[in-house]
Design a protein around this motif. Structure first.
Motif, mmCIF file in Angstrom:
data_model
loop_
_atom_site.group_PDB
_atom_site.id
_atom_site.type_symbol
_atom_site.label_atom_id
_atom_site.label_comp_id
_atom_site.label_asym_id
_atom_site.label_seq_id
_atom_site.Cartn_x
_atom_site.Cartn_y
_atom_site.Cartn_z
ATOM 1 N N LYS A 9 -15.483 121.249 61.275
ATOM 2 C CA LYS A 9 -14.186 120.914 60.683
ATOM 3 C C LYS A 9 -13.214 122.086 60.790
ATOM 4 O O LYS A 9 -12.038 121.902 61.119
ATOM 5 C CB LYS A 9 -14.373 120.511 59.220
ATOM 6 C CG LYS A 9 -13.081 120.110 58.523
ATOM 7 C CD LYS A 9 -13.348 119.693 57.081
ATOM 8 C CE LYS A 9 -12.049 119.318 56.375
ATOM 9 N NZ LYS A 9 -12.310 118.926 54.956
ATOM 10 N N ASP A 10 -13.704 123.293 60.521
ATOM 11 C CA ASP A 10 -12.836 124.469 60.513
ATOM 12 C C ASP A 10 -12.216 124.746 61.874
ATOM 13 O O ASP A 10 -11.080 125.234 61.965
ATOM 14 C CB ASP A 10 -13.612 125.708 60.054
ATOM 15 C CG ASP A 10 -13.847 125.728 58.556
ATOM 16 O OD1 ASP A 10 -13.248 124.879 57.862
ATOM 17 O OD2 ASP A 10 -14.616 126.584 58.081
ATOM 18 N N VAL A 11 -12.957 124.489 62.956
ATOM 19 C CA VAL A 11 -12.425 124.791 64.298
ATOM 20 C C VAL A 11 -12.069 123.530 65.067
ATOM 21 O O VAL A 11 -11.746 123.589 66.248
ATOM 22 C CB VAL A 11 -13.430 125.641 65.112
ATOM 23 C CG1 VAL A 11 -13.685 126.962 64.419
ATOM 24 C CG2 VAL A 11 -14.734 124.893 65.351
ATOM 25 N N ASN A 12 -12.151 122.371 64.372
ATOM 26 C CA ASN A 12 -11.858 121.081 65.006
ATOM 27 C C ASN A 12 -12.714 120.894 66.263
ATOM 28 O O ASN A 12 -12.220 120.551 67.341
ATOM 29 C CB ASN A 12 -10.369 120.974 65.349
ATOM 30 C CG ASN A 12 -9.950 119.556 65.688
ATOM 31 O OD1 ASN A 12 -10.565 118.584 65.215
ATOM 32 N ND2 ASN A 12 -8.929 119.420 66.521
ATOM 33 N N ALA A 13 -14.015 121.124 66.101
ATOM 34 C CA ALA A 13 -14.931 121.074 67.242
ATOM 35 C C ALA A 13 -15.190 119.642 67.691
ATOM 36 O O ALA A 13 -15.197 118.704 66.885
ATOM 37 C CB ALA A 13 -16.252 121.742 66.871
ATOM 38 N N ASP A 14 -15.421 119.507 68.979
ATOM 39 C CA ASP A 14 -15.776 118.203 69.543
ATOM 40 C C ASP A 14 -17.239 117.867 69.308
ATOM 41 O O ASP A 14 -17.624 116.695 69.310
ATOM 42 C CB ASP A 14 -15.496 118.198 71.054
ATOM 43 C CG ASP A 14 -14.033 118.490 71.367
ATOM 44 O OD1 ASP A 14 -13.176 117.731 70.901
ATOM 45 O OD2 ASP A 14 -13.771 119.478 72.080
ATOM 46 N N GLY A 15 -18.060 118.907 69.165
ATOM 47 C CA GLY A 15 -19.484 118.660 68.985
ATOM 48 C C GLY A 15 -20.214 119.908 68.550
ATOM 49 O O GLY A 15 -19.645 120.997 68.487
ATOM 50 N N VAL A 16 -21.501 119.735 68.253
ATOM 51 C CA VAL A 16 -22.362 120.849 67.850
ATOM 52 C C VAL A 16 -23.599 120.856 68.737
ATOM 53 O O VAL A 16 -24.184 119.809 69.014
ATOM 54 C CB VAL A 16 -22.758 120.763 66.355
ATOM 55 C CG1 VAL A 16 -23.453 119.453 66.032
ATOM 56 C CG2 VAL A 16 -23.641 121.945 65.951
ATOM 57 N N VAL A 17 -23.974 122.044 69.198
ATOM 58 C CA VAL A 17 -25.227 122.235 69.919
ATOM 59 C C VAL A 17 -26.248 122.788 68.932
ATOM 60 O O VAL A 17 -26.055 123.877 68.393
ATOM 61 C CB VAL A 17 -25.059 123.208 71.108
ATOM 62 C CG1 VAL A 17 -26.417 123.482 71.763
ATOM 63 C CG2 VAL A 17 -24.080 122.649 72.128
ATOM 64 N N ILE A 18 -27.293 122.019 68.673
ATOM 65 C CA ILE A 18 -28.390 122.490 67.826
ATOM 66 C C ILE A 18 -29.484 122.986 68.765
ATOM 67 O O ILE A 18 -30.072 122.211 69.512
ATOM 68 C CB ILE A 18 -28.901 121.378 66.909
ATOM 69 C CG1 ILE A 18 -27.779 120.914 65.974
ATOM 70 C CG2 ILE A 18 -30.103 121.866 66.093
ATOM 71 C CD1 ILE A 18 -28.139 119.706 65.123
#
Length: 274
Positions: free
Chosen positions: A219-228
């Protein structure tokens, strides 16, 4: 996408060319060989996958000491931890005066060839040097510490030089849906069309705080996705095994993240506990 440190592109040391791979595999069978330690095998897998860009192989003692003490190599480039191939005296005797050797996998039945290495130097590592690297990297001299035990349990001969990697040990076969090279991860991010990405590294199943941390960061960086990105190698007794962790993380992503916002990946490396 941000460039890798020290290079415009990733520099994987895995041999992708089919003809060269076949030739090296055949050559390796006639070379003097060493069954390397599990930490060294993890280093080889990481080098093969491009994670350790811009390294071309295992560090000599001067570079390893520089990484431990100052996080810089002798040429001034950044690297945070030593990447070494430490072997015992028996291995050195087996090598003799060879300048090219096969590195065999300690973690796969039959000890198949993991990589071919050109030897630039073989150096004795003093106990004082081992102690400096131990103290700088692990910040403890406790022999029961899992990272200290693994590091100090290796031989005192450092074999340095470039390597060419021929396989990814057991990681590709045991975790076909999760193991990824650094190159593959970057390619998949591009395929998703993601521009801003949050990454989360773990050796454990993700609990509620981890999940919330990822949501907050996205949310803070308006990311498109997360790599776990999970570690798939050896852990200390009592840690959750990789297959269990993998399944738990996949179920969490399914239940608590919107579709097409999570990449679940893993890397072939023993936990440093550094």
């Amino acid at each position: 996408m941000i460039n890798p440190i020290g290079s415009d592109t990733l520099l994987p040391l895995f041999v992708y060319d089919v003809d060269e791979h076949h030739a090296l595999t055949k050559e390796a069978e006639s070379l003097p060989s060493v069954i390397i330690t599990s930490p060294a095998a993890g280093n080889a897998v990481m080098l093969g996958g491009g994670y350790f860009t811009p390294l071309k192989g295992f560090m000599n003692v001067a570079d390893a000491m520089g990484a431990a003490e100052k996080m810089t190599l002798t040429d001034g480039s950044f690297f945070p931890v030593p990447v070494m191939n430490l072997v015992d005296d028996d291995a050195i005797a087996a090598i003799g005066d060879a300048k090219r050797i096969a590195l065999r996998d300690p973690n796969v039945e039959g000890n198949p060839v993991l990589a071919v290495m050109d030897i630039e130097n073989i150096e004795k590592v003093g106990e004082d040097q081992m102690a400096v690297m131990r103290d700088k990297v692990y910040r403890t001299d406790d022999p029961e510490h899992p990272g200290v035990a693994a590091f100090m349990g290796q031989g005192r001969n450092a074999i340095s030089g470039p390597i060419k990697v021929l396989n990814f040990s057991y990681f590709q076969t045991d975790f076909p849906d999760t193991f990824r090279t650094a190159v593959e991860i970057r390619n998949e991010i591009k395929e998703h069309g993601w521009n801003t990405v949050v990454a989360f590294q773990t050796r454990n199943p993700m609990h509620r705080a981890h999940e919330e941390l990822c949501h907050m960061a996205m949310k803070d960086v308006n990311a498109d996705g997360v790599v776990i990105h999970m570690l798939l190698g050896k852990l200390k007794p009592g840690d959750i095994p990789a297959p269990v962790r993998d399944a738990a993380i996949r179920k969490m992503a399914e239940l608590y993240f919107p579709p097409n916002t999570v990449m679940i990946t893993g890397y072939g490396f023993d936990m440093l506990y550094a």
